[in-house]
Design a protein around this motif. Structure first.
Motif, PDB file in Angstrom:
ATOM      1  N   LYS A 155      -7.371   6.618   3.514  1.00 21.37           N
ATOM      2  CA  LYS A 155      -7.076   7.618   2.480  1.00 21.37           C
ATOM      3  C   LYS A 155      -6.382   8.860   3.050  1.00 21.37           C
ATOM      4  O   LYS A 155      -5.755   9.617   2.307  1.00 21.37           O
ATOM      5  N   LYS A 156      -6.505   9.081   4.367  1.00 21.51           N
ATOM      6  CA  LYS A 156      -5.926  10.264   5.007  1.00 21.51           C
ATOM      7  C   LYS A 156      -4.794   9.914   5.973  1.00 21.51           C
ATOM      8  O   LYS A 156      -4.241  10.785   6.633  1.00 21.51           O
TER       9      LYS A 156
ATOM     10  N   SER B  61      -4.664   1.044   5.661  1.00 20.05           N
ATOM     11  CA  SER B  61      -3.803   1.526   4.582  1.00 20.05           C
ATOM     12  C   SER B  61      -3.012   0.390   3.936  1.00 20.05           C
ATOM     13  O   SER B  61      -2.462   0.556   2.855  1.00 20.05           O
TER      14      SER B  61
ATOM     15  N   VAL C 162       0.020   7.629   1.325  1.00 22.42           N
ATOM     16  CA  VAL C 162      -1.092   6.850   0.769  1.00 22.42           C
ATOM     17  C   VAL C 162      -0.864   6.452  -0.687  1.00 22.42           C
ATOM     18  O   VAL C 162      -1.447   5.478  -1.154  1.00 22.42           O
ATOM     19  N   ASN C 163      -0.014   7.185  -1.385  1.00 25.12           N
ATOM     20  CA  ASN C 163       0.294   6.835  -2.776  1.00 25.12           C
ATOM     21  C   ASN C 163       1.403   5.787  -2.874  1.00 25.12           C
ATOM     22  O   ASN C 163       1.497   5.085  -3.880  1.00 25.12           O
ATOM     23  N   ARG C 164       2.237   5.689  -1.849  1.00 28.81           N
ATOM     24  CA  ARG C 164       3.365   4.752  -1.855  1.00 28.81           C
ATOM     25  C   ARG C 164       3.067   3.425  -1.174  1.00 28.81           C
ATOM     26  O   ARG C 164       3.634   2.398  -1.539  1.00 28.81           O
TER      27      ARG C 164
ATOM     28  N   LYS D 281       1.814  -0.074   0.080  1.00 25.26           N
ATOM     29  CA  LYS D 281       1.249  -1.253  -0.574  1.00 25.26           C
ATOM     30  C   LYS D 281       0.850  -2.251   0.501  1.00 25.26           C
ATOM     31  O   LYS D 281       1.432  -2.281   1.588  1.00 25.26           O
TER      32      LYS D 281
ATOM     33  N   HIS E 245       8.274   2.041   5.604  1.00 29.69           N
ATOM     34  CA  HIS E 245       7.958   3.471   5.664  1.00 29.69           C
ATOM     35  C   HIS E 245       8.454   3.909   7.030  1.00 29.69           C
ATOM     36  O   HIS E 245       7.994   3.388   8.045  1.00 29.69           O
TER      37      HIS E 245
ATOM     38  N   GLU F  90      -1.265  11.832   6.583  1.00 28.20           N
ATOM     39  CA  GLU F  90      -1.344  12.999   5.701  1.00 28.20           C
ATOM     40  C   GLU F  90      -0.539  14.210   6.208  1.00 28.20           C
ATOM     41  O   GLU F  90       0.099  14.895   5.417  1.00 28.20           O
TER      42      GLU F  90
ATOM     43  N   LYS G  79       2.676  13.419   3.163  1.00 27.77           N
ATOM     44  CA  LYS G  79       1.570  13.589   2.211  1.00 27.77           C
ATOM     45  C   LYS G  79       1.497  12.483   1.148  1.00 27.77           C
ATOM     46  O   LYS G  79       0.437  12.176   0.635  1.00 27.77           O
ATOM     47  N   ASP G  80       2.644  11.886   0.806  1.00 29.00           N
ATOM     48  CA  ASP G  80       2.681  10.899  -0.266  1.00 29.00           C
ATOM     49  C   ASP G  80       2.531   9.455   0.233  1.00 29.00           C
ATOM     50  O   ASP G  80       2.515   8.527  -0.553  1.00 29.00           O
TER      51      ASP G  80
END
Length: 161
Positions: free
Chosen positions: A35-36, A77, A46-48, A50, A8, A39, A43-44
């Protein structure tokens, strides 16, 4: 000790306010902070992200306030290591204190791109970009820092002594 994951990537002067915005500092729970994480800059993220992924940035990563929440959020995270050209001094210290491996390597920070598959050998300081088949020599962690990281932070290390 090694880490390997997907990158990232971020730029210069990523400050603690974008790593974990001040509006979330009412929590000290690592899971809630995670979770934040990032952010306000990604913004994405936390969804990406691993477990085991690598964060790479350019100059002055972690500048801004002295809050420990920033490295805690990154570690929680799932990020296994942060590579940057340079780190803000207080962030560097806070990261080691909570057991988040970080490594300065200007060449790697400039050349590694988002999505690359990167491996770090903490004993030697070698960074391997498996996507581009390149390697970089970063600063190896001294033995005492490796022990702090393996203990998941300075307080755990001290309590085990």
């Amino acid at each position: 000790m090694k880490a390997r994951g997907t990158v990232h990537k971020y730029g210069d002067n990523v400050d603690t306010d974008v790593i974990i915005p001040a509006r979330y500092l009412n929590s000290t729970d690592p899971k809630e902070l995670a979770k934040k994480c990032m952010e306000d800059i990604d913004k994405d993220f936390v969804n990406r992200v691993k477990l085991g992924d690598i964060m790479v940035a350019n100059k002055n990563f972690g500048c801004g306030s002295s809050r420990e929440h920033a490295p805690i959020a990154i570690k929680a995270s799932g990020i296994a290591c942060v590579i940057a050209e340079t780190f803000a001094r207080i962030f560097y210290r806070n990261a080691i204190n909570i057991g988040l491996p970080i490594i300065e390597c200007p060449e790697a920070a400039k050349e590694i791109e988002a999505g690359d598959d990167v491996e770090i050998d903490f004993d030697s300081g070698m960074i391997y970009n498996h996507t581009k088949n390149t390697s970089y020599k970063g600063q190896a962690f001294p033995e005492f820092m490796q022990k702090i990281i393996q203990a998941e932070g300075l307080m755990n290390y001290i309590n085990r002594q």
